[in-house]
Scaffold this active site. Structure first.
Site, PDB file in Angstrom:
ATOM      1  N   HIS A 111       0.823  -1.225   0.000  1.00 49.78           N
ATOM      2  CA  HIS A 111       0.000   0.000   0.000  1.00 49.78           C
ATOM      3  C   HIS A 111       0.855   1.272   0.000  1.00 49.78           C
ATOM      4  O   HIS A 111       0.329   2.368  -0.197  1.00 49.78           O
ATOM      5  CB  HIS A 111      -0.955   0.031   1.197  1.00 49.78           C
ATOM      6  N   ASP A 123      -4.721 -12.867   3.538  1.00 50.30           N
ATOM      7  CA  ASP A 123      -5.999 -12.296   3.977  1.00 50.30           C
ATOM      8  C   ASP A 123      -7.126 -12.699   3.023  1.00 50.30           C
ATOM      9  O   ASP A 123      -8.284 -12.309   3.216  1.00 50.30           O
ATOM     10  CB  ASP A 123      -5.929 -10.770   4.191  1.00 50.30           C
ATOM     11  N   ASP A 160      -2.267 -10.632  -2.459  1.00 48.97           N
ATOM     12  CA  ASP A 160      -2.872 -10.201  -1.199  1.00 48.97           C
ATOM     13  C   ASP A 160      -4.362  -9.911  -1.464  1.00 48.97           C
ATOM     14  O   ASP A 160      -4.746  -9.593  -2.597  1.00 48.97           O
ATOM     15  CB  ASP A 160      -2.153  -8.931  -0.711  1.00 48.97           C
ATOM     16  N   HIS A 175      -6.018  -7.379  -0.638  1.00 46.43           N
ATOM     17  CA  HIS A 175      -6.220  -5.964  -0.984  1.00 46.43           C
ATOM     18  C   HIS A 175      -5.462  -5.586  -2.252  1.00 46.43           C
ATOM     19  O   HIS A 175      -4.396  -6.136  -2.532  1.00 46.43           O
ATOM     20  CB  HIS A 175      -5.734  -5.069   0.163  1.00 46.43           C
TER      21      HIS A 175
HETATM   22  N1  Q9C Z   1     -11.611  -3.473   9.568  1.00 44.31           N
HETATM   23  C1  Q9C Z   1      -2.503  -5.236   4.105  1.00 44.31           C
HETATM   24  O1  Q9C Z   1      -3.119  -6.294   4.036  1.00 44.31           O
HETATM   25  N2  Q9C Z   1      -8.208  -1.444   6.759  1.00 44.31           N
HETATM   26  N3  Q9C Z   1      -3.082  -4.087   4.500  1.00 44.31           N
HETATM   27  C2  Q9C Z   1      -8.500  -2.353   7.802  1.00 44.31           C
HETATM   28  C3  Q9C Z   1     -10.228  -3.391   9.243  1.00 44.31           C
HETATM   29  C4  Q9C Z   1      -6.820  -1.431   6.351  1.00 44.31           C
HETATM   30  C5  Q9C Z   1      -4.488  -4.022   4.806  1.00 44.31           C
HETATM   31  C6  Q9C Z   1      -9.954  -2.373   8.145  1.00 44.31           C
HETATM   32  C7  Q9C Z   1      -6.402  -2.680   5.645  1.00 44.31           C
HETATM   33  C8  Q9C Z   1      -4.945  -2.674   5.246  1.00 44.31           C
HETATM   34  C9  Q9C Z   1      -1.050  -5.197   3.805  1.00 44.31           C
HETATM   35 ZN    ZN Z   2      -4.060  -7.210   2.521  1.00 42.74          ZN
END
Ligand code: Q9C
Ligand code: ZN
Length: 371
Positions: free
Chosen positions: A171, A296, A207, A209
């Site tokens: 990110h 994830d 990932d 995301h």
């Molecule tokens: N309810 C990576 O997987 N938002 N980053 C979280 C939780 C941020 C994920 C919300 C997610 C960032 C590297």
């Molecule tokens: Zn992620």
């Protein structure tokens, strides 16, 4: 397989993140990397080594030097400015609409890094999901060294190697941290490979995301192809990038491929997307693929909504190995701690063409498997 790991990640010791204005238990915690380390050690087929120091030059090759300097001093500034917080989170972010009607040139002149550390965190940060503490900078630098040392192993002849990076990186954009990420480990490595080999490089991001930072860094570059399978940003972080119609510009035109998936995506959906991604990489030149590896996507992940099970990771690793390219595999997200070690073991064994025998007592039940 060779694994690079550094205990310096432990310095990024956080227990709380902010989600929609409320403090909640942190997802991106030290236990994640320790779980993976323990499982790979118990497996017996993984050989661990420590990273070597690579300095700042490969970082500033893809990141603004101002971001590096901010992250270096952010925590001492929190203390110097007597901000009574356990971790740094921004006060105000410069929303695009704040500058509506002001010319881009004027915006360049007007928007400057302020002195207040809550404003500085807003200037350099994307969101409140990347809590910064005393040891964050050191851990983030160590993660970059882990990634570059993993790259060295592959440039030195290993067919595949795994960097147990923590904090993750995808990110983080050229001038921005966020989403639990500070430096973009995968982008730093991909850029370093282009310089070391003169070859084109592909990044495969699996990932959950979208890796907005990696996409941004290579958006106009023709020498790095970015292919990502992720949750549709219509419903998932990072919301404002990651749609299927983002394909790059200029020399990078056609070098960016986003494959967004629906909520509840199954093993079959995921394998279909994997085949598309592998095909897109095979269609381009180069002998090395950088993998941004996240778990994830797992059915039990607390912040994801896919339905993948452990055995699909073995198959995905295997399908990526069919590319017959060398792999620099770098850890990104994955927050269901009990399964992380098994999922990493499954994926990495798949990528090496080894069989995977799940441990009989993993201590949790998979959602989405047929009992
Ligand atoms: N309810 C990576 O997987 N938002 N980053 C979280 C939780 C941020 C994920 C919300 C997610 C960032 C590297
Ligand atoms: Zn992620």
């Amino acid at each position: 397989m060779q694994v690079v790991y550094s205990s310096r990640h432990l310095a990024h010791d956080i227990d709380t993140e902010t989600f929609m204005g409320v403090g909640v238990p942190a997802n991106e915690v030290a236990e994640r990397a320790e779980r993976i380390r323990t499982a790979l050690t118990a497996d017996g087929e993984f050989a661990f080594s420590e990273p070597t120091e690579h300095g700042e030059a490969p970082i500033t090759a893809v990141h603004d030097e101002g971001l590096v300097r901010f992250l270096e001093v952010a925590w001492s500034e929190v203390r110097a400015q007597a901000i009574p917080r356990a971790f740094l989170s921004a006060d105000t972010y410069p929303n695009l609409a704040m500058f509506e009607g002001i010319s881009p040139d004027a915006v360049q002149r007007l928007v400057r890094e302020p002195g207040h550390v809550g404003g500085r965190a807003g200037y350099w940060g994307l969101d409140s999901a990347a809590p910064l503490v005393a040891g964050t900078y050191d851990a983030a630098r160590a993660a970059v060294d882990v990634a570059l040392t993993t790259m060295d192993l592959v440039l030195g002849g290993e067919r595949a190697a795994y960097g147990l990076c923590r904090p993750p990186g995808h990110h983080a954009a050229r001038s921005m941290y966020g989403g639990y990420c500070f430096f973009n480990n995968a982008a730093i490595v991909a850029d370093a490979i282009t310089r070391a080999t003169g070859e084109r490089v592909a990044i495969l991001d699996v990932d959950y995301h979208h890796g907005n930072g990696t996409q941004q860094i290579f958006w106009r570059r023709g020498d790095v192809r970015y292919v990502s399978i992720h949750a549709d940003p219509e419903r998932a972080y990072p919301y404002f990038l990651g749609r299927a119609d983002e394909s790059g510009e200029g020399e990078g035109s056609g070098e960016n491929l986003n494959i967004p998936l629906r909520a509840g995506a199954t093993n079959a959906d995921y394998l279909e997307a994997t085949d598309r991604a592998v095909e897109a990489i095979a269609a381009g030149p180069g002998s090395i693929v950088v993998v941004s590896l996240g778990f994830d996507t797992y059915g039990l992940d607390p912040i994801g909504d896919f339905a993948l099970t452990t055995d699909v990771y073995h198959e995905v690793g295997h399908r990526i190995a069919t590319l017959d390219r060398r792999l620099v595999i770098l850890q990104e997200g994955g927050y269901h701690r009990p399964s992380l070690g098994e999922n990493a073991r499954a994926w990495l064994r798949g990528a090496e063409g080894r069989a995977f025998d799940p441990l009989p007592s993993s201590g949790f039940t998979e959602r989405g498997t047929v009992a």
